[in-house]
Design an enzyme around this catalytic site. Structure first.
Site, short mmCIF file in Angstrom:
data_model
loop_
_atom_site.label_atom_id
_atom_site.label_comp_id
_atom_site.label_asym_id
_atom_site.label_seq_id
_atom_site.Cartn_x
_atom_site.Cartn_y
_atom_site.Cartn_z
N TYR A 152 0.80 -1.17 0.14
CA TYR A 152 -0.15 0.13 0.00
C TYR A 152 0.90 1.32 -0.13
O TYR A 152 2.11 1.30 0.33
CB TYR A 152 -1.15 0.16 1.07
N GLU A 153 0.10 2.35 -0.40
CA GLU A 153 0.94 3.70 -0.41
C GLU A 153 1.64 3.76 -1.57
O GLU A 153 2.94 4.54 -1.73
CB GLU A 153 1.58 4.23 0.73
N GLY A 154 1.51 2.89 -2.82
CA GLY A 154 2.46 2.66 -3.78
C GLY A 154 3.35 1.55 -3.58
O GLY A 154 4.19 1.53 -2.76
#
Length: 594
Positions: free
Chosen positions: A439-441
């Protein structure tokens, strides 16, 4: 669950000795942030997390958050712990005093975040998301939005979320379909579905502020047509109390591999009332404020998991009796030796520890530079610090979360079969850590960001913020005979990083696919070099203090430095070779052949 004690001495070593955080008190607004105050904050954070958050970690994993009739209930004890957390001021550490915050440096907040994430990652996600929402509103919201909402986020009375992802779009936010219809009163009606929304619904706060990406009717296609909106769960009354329920709901929570106590929600917005944050069609710039901060925060999550896994594995290795040491019995009064005498166990423990201590140094270094970028009176100093933070952010996110998962798996391996048993708590670290790489890239996206944006930005200006000081440090250190064994491996690795950087820059201009193909390997090579740089700097401090007070502490630092530089750093040869090989074999397989 393995016991956890905040590694305060190691954190203080980085803050006070490596980074000299006393200089932060010279920055405007940070006069009270003395090392003495920082130490007292760390002591209090350690006590709170050890006493209140650690005991909730495993039960929270077992119970998870539950959805019934549109209401999400967090595990037993979370609500009470959150209330104590908020009342203790832990949410407001780095927030602006104008909105009720304590105005402390980001560096201090980063150190506290590590302790929270080690103690209970799922719990730490709730205030972490609120801080992300706070930052976006503070930087991009109107004065009215800031004065009304930021005090509530600061006290923890209300929480925040990030609502980006939709079923058809994750990384490619240009595919967002959620709509925003302007209303005569200046508000907007938000309609659409969002997925993977951490803490999208819960029972910890009176209200939840959703920051939602959506498109206005006249929006251009792609990311240039995205706007950001603040959409509360309950529409506030003029006095600031929660009013009627907004037209939004949680329609499901995901059944996940880990972080079970953190509800990952599917959210439906059915004409929900919201307000524009920032300018129309400029939502991506506002959202990146949240995402960049979140990427650093997720890196700290990986660091927290790594430290917790190390402590659990170390304590077990010292008390688990199995076999005898190759050199003969080390505990002749016992039926067998503790497994820590065996080389493979020591290899795994030292691997976790050497990487974790370097990761902590990197995270806190970036925290300090973030403070300089925000507070330094000299614009040139602010720009230099901001450049360095931008350059190192994808490395922090990717390298530290890769470490968290590696450490969790090595820690479980130290426990052997008992590590695989759920009741012992070690396998939870592996399940919780895995999402941080996604997550978050994803970490692959971080590599593309480093190669595709950070290397070329302003003709390599960001790179120079790391390369020039590191080259000067290596040259200076070469004149110190005591540092020779440490600096020579760094110099070799750094030279290869320079060579690889030139290769990627040159090939990327001719063939962007070639640069993208080697991006993950380049990021790994960069992270090996940064860790090595920090270890040499820490070794320099330890060499000067190894015969004084706390001699054993500094000798242990030198032992870890040697292990990293002798047994881990040579691994940089593999990503270097892969970078220099180019896209070749990777691009050679036709898509139809997969």
């Amino acid at each position: 669950m393995p016991d956890y004690k905040a590694p305060l001495r190691d954190i203080r070593f980085v803050l006070h000795e490596l980074l000299d955080d006393s200089k932060l008190a010279e920055l405007p607004g940070y006069a009270d942030a003395t090392p003495e105050l920082v130490d007292s904050i760390l002591d209090a954070a350690a006590s709170f997390c050890e006493e209140q958050l650690v005991p909730l970690n495993r039960p929270g994993d077992e119970t998870g958050s539950q959805l019934a009739n549109g209401v999400v209930t967090t595990p037993p004890g979370f609500k009470e712990a959150y209330k104590a957390f908020a009342e203790g001021g832990w949410i407001s550490l780095a927030n602006d005093p104008d909105y009720g915050g304590q105005g402390l440096p980001k560096l201090v907040s980063f150190a506290v975040e590590e302790i929270i994430c080690s103690a209970n990652l799922s719990f730490g996600m709730f205030p972490g998301l609120s801080n992300g929402a706070y930052n976006a509103i503070a930087l991009h919201g109107s004065p009215e939005l800031k004065s009304f909402y930021l005090p509530k986020l600061t006290t923890g009375e209300w929480a925040g979320t990030m609502c980006l992802t939709e079923p058809q779009c994750g990384t490619d936010l240009g595919l967002v379909r959620t709509k925003a219809e302007p209303q005569p009163d200046g508000s907007f009606k938000i309609t659409g579905n969002k997925i993977f929304i951490s803490a999208g619904e819960h029972d910890l706060t009176d209200n939840i502020l959703h920051l939602v990406l959506a498109r206005l009717p006249d929006a251009p296609a792609g990311t240039r047509g995205i706007s950001l909106f603040l959409v509360p769960k309950f529409l506030p009354k003029p006095d600031g109390s929660p009013g009627p329920r907004n037209a939004l709901s949680c329609i499901a929570i995901e059944k996940k591999m880990g972080i079970h106590a953190s509800p990952t929600c599917q959210m439906a917005f059915d004409g929900a009332t919201g307000w524009l944050v920032g300018r129309p069609h400029k939502g991506m710039s506002a959202m990146f404020t949240m995402m960049n901060a979140a990427r650093l925060g997720v890196g700290v999550q990986g660091l927290g998991i790594a430290e917790a896994a190390y402590q659990g594995a170390r304590d077990y290795a010292k008390q688990r009796l199995q076999g005898r040491a190759p050199q003969g019995p080390q505990a002749p009064d016992k039926p067998a030796d503790p497994i820590i005498v065996h080389s493979d166990i020591r290899r795994m423990l030292l691997t976790i520890r050497a990487k974790t201590e370097a990761a902590r140094a990197l995270a806190l270094w970036v925290g300090k530079e973030l403070d300089v970028s925000l507070k330094h009176p000299d614009p040139a100093a602010r720009e230099a610090a901001d450049d360095l933070v931008a350059l190192l952010t994808p490395i922090v996110k990717a390298a530290l979360t890769d470490l968290g998962f590696e450490a969790a798996n090595l820690g479980m391996q130290v426990w052997g079969g008992h590590g695989y048993i759920r009741d012992n708590g070690m396998e939870q670290f592996s399940r919780d850590a895995r999402i941080t790489q996604i997550y978050e890239g994803t970490n692959g996206i971080q590599a593309l960001d480093l190669v595709g944006r950070k290397l070329s930005l302003s003709m390599g200006r960001l790179l120079r913020r790391y390369f020039h000081p590191t080259a000067a440090f290596i040259e200076e250190s070469m004149t110190d005979p005591a540092l020779g064994e440490f600096v020579l491996p760094l110099a070799k690795c750094f030279a290869r990083l320079q060579q690889a950087t030139a290769f990627v820059a040159e090939t990327g201009l001719k063939d962007p696919e070639a640069a993208a193909a080697v991006a993950p390997d380049y990021l790994k090579l960069f992270s090996y070099t940064v860790f090595a740089t920090l270890w040499v700097r820490m070794a320099k401090i330890a060499l000067a203090k190894q015969n004084g007070e706390e001699a054993e502490f500094y000798k242990a630092k030198l032992a870890c430095a040697r292990f990293y530089l002798e047994r881990i750093l040579p691994e940089h040869s593999a990503p270097f070779a892969l970078v220099m090989a180019g896209k070749g074999a990777l691009a050679g397989m036709p898509i139809e052949a997969f």
